[in-house]
Design a protein around this motif. Structure first.
Motif, short mmCIF file in Angstrom:
data_model
loop_
_atom_site.label_atom_id
_atom_site.label_comp_id
_atom_site.label_asym_id
_atom_site.label_seq_id
_atom_site.Cartn_x
_atom_site.Cartn_y
_atom_site.Cartn_z
N SER A 131 0.83 -1.19 0.00
CA SER A 131 0.00 0.00 0.00
C SER A 131 0.87 1.25 0.00
O SER A 131 1.99 1.24 0.51
CB SER A 131 -0.88 -0.02 1.25
N SER A 132 0.32 2.34 -0.53
CA SER A 132 1.01 3.63 -0.48
C SER A 132 0.69 4.36 0.81
O SER A 132 1.14 5.48 1.02
CB SER A 132 0.58 4.50 -1.68
N ARG A 133 -0.06 3.71 1.69
CA ARG A 133 -0.51 4.34 2.94
C ARG A 133 0.67 4.70 3.84
O ARG A 133 1.57 3.90 4.06
CB ARG A 133 -1.42 3.37 3.68
N ASP A 134 0.62 5.93 4.36
CA ASP A 134 1.60 6.34 5.35
C ASP A 134 0.88 7.21 6.38
O ASP A 134 -0.26 7.60 6.18
CB ASP A 134 2.80 7.06 4.74
N GLU A 135 1.54 7.50 7.45
CA GLU A 135 0.89 8.26 8.53
C GLU A 135 0.57 9.68 8.11
O GLU A 135 -0.38 10.27 8.58
CB GLU A 135 1.78 8.26 9.78
N ALA A 136 1.35 10.28 7.20
CA ALA A 136 1.13 11.65 6.80
C ALA A 136 -0.19 11.81 6.04
O ALA A 136 -0.84 12.85 6.12
CB ALA A 136 2.29 12.14 5.94
N ASN A 137 -0.58 10.81 5.28
CA ASN A 137 -1.81 10.91 4.49
C ASN A 137 -2.61 9.62 4.64
O ASN A 137 -2.66 8.82 3.72
CB ASN A 137 -1.48 11.19 3.02
N LYS A 138 -3.24 9.44 5.77
CA LYS A 138 -3.97 8.20 6.02
C LYS A 138 -5.39 8.20 5.46
O LYS A 138 -6.07 7.18 5.50
CB LYS A 138 -3.96 7.87 7.51
N ASP A 139 -5.85 9.35 4.93
CA ASP A 139 -7.21 9.42 4.39
C ASP A 139 -7.27 9.18 2.89
O ASP A 139 -8.35 9.02 2.34
CB ASP A 139 -7.83 10.78 4.69
N PHE A 140 -6.14 9.16 2.21
CA PHE A 140 -6.10 8.90 0.77
C PHE A 140 -4.86 8.06 0.47
O PHE A 140 -3.74 8.48 0.77
CB PHE A 140 -6.06 10.20 -0.04
N TYR A 141 -5.07 6.89 -0.08
CA TYR A 141 -3.95 6.01 -0.43
C TYR A 141 -4.42 4.98 -1.44
O TYR A 141 -5.61 4.83 -1.70
CB TYR A 141 -3.36 5.34 0.81
N THR A 142 -3.46 4.26 -2.01
CA THR A 142 -3.75 3.22 -2.98
C THR A 142 -3.15 1.92 -2.48
O THR A 142 -2.05 1.91 -1.93
CB THR A 142 -3.14 3.59 -4.36
N GLU A 143 -3.88 0.82 -2.67
CA GLU A 143 -3.43 -0.49 -2.20
C GLU A 143 -3.47 -1.47 -3.37
O GLU A 143 -4.42 -1.48 -4.14
CB GLU A 143 -4.33 -0.96 -1.07
N LEU A 144 -2.41 -2.27 -3.49
CA LEU A 144 -2.29 -3.26 -4.57
C LEU A 144 -2.79 -4.61 -4.11
O LEU A 144 -2.41 -5.08 -3.03
CB LEU A 144 -0.83 -3.37 -5.00
#
Length: 157
Positions: free
Chosen positions: A97-110
């Motif tokens: 996933s592109s999820r990180d703590e800085a932007n936890k409301d928008f991310y992409t997951e493979l």
């Protein structure tokens, strides 16, 4: 080895008691004792009991290939039909996933589904946000993997 033997062995190895396990499972000590004695744990109960002791259950083929854990994402479930194909995150393996703590409301997951198809889910977790699925080629998924998993493309599942 029976499921009850596995649980007893895991408890002993972890230094835990049956009373602690009964509390973890939400059961009375007598209920747990009876289920272990009669070896009547369901697979889900066995998995939960072993997790309390720090163990996980995996399926591995005779050749050593591990069965992927489907529905392993901690993100919300998304089901969407794209070009006549239904994609379902609960029936696919989350790879990274592109999820990180800085932007936890928008991310992409493979994800990779059992047929071997790759897709990404774009999560928008704010009020009114819309989660969507996009199929992705194997080459593009390798690039996504290399960028967000921290591992080389050659190690992608």
């Amino acid at each position: 080895m029976k499921a009850s033997d596995m649980v007893r062995s895991a408890l002993a190895s972890a230094g835990k008691t049956q009373r602690e396990l009964a509390e973890f499972m939400g059961w009375s000590p007598q209920n747990l004792s009876g289920r272990l004695k009669n070896d009547t744990l369901t697979f889900d109960e066995l998995t939960k009991a072993l997790s309390m002791t720090g163990y996980t259950v995996k399926m591995v083929s005779a050749s050593g290939v591990e069965l992927p854990m489907l529905g392993n994402s901690s993100s919300p479930r998304v089901v969407q039909m794209v070009e006549g194909v239904t994609y379902d995150t609960s029936k696919a393996e989350s790879l990274c996933s592109s999820r990180d703590e800085a932007n936890k409301d928008f991310y992409t997951e493979l994800f990779k589904d059992p047929s071997g198809a790759y897709f990404v889910v774009h999560f928008q977790l704010w009020d009114g946000g819309y989660n969507s699925i996009s199929p992705i080629s194997k080459d593009a998924s390798k690039r996504f993997w290399a960028r967000y998993s921290g591992l080389p493309e050659s190690e992608m599942k």
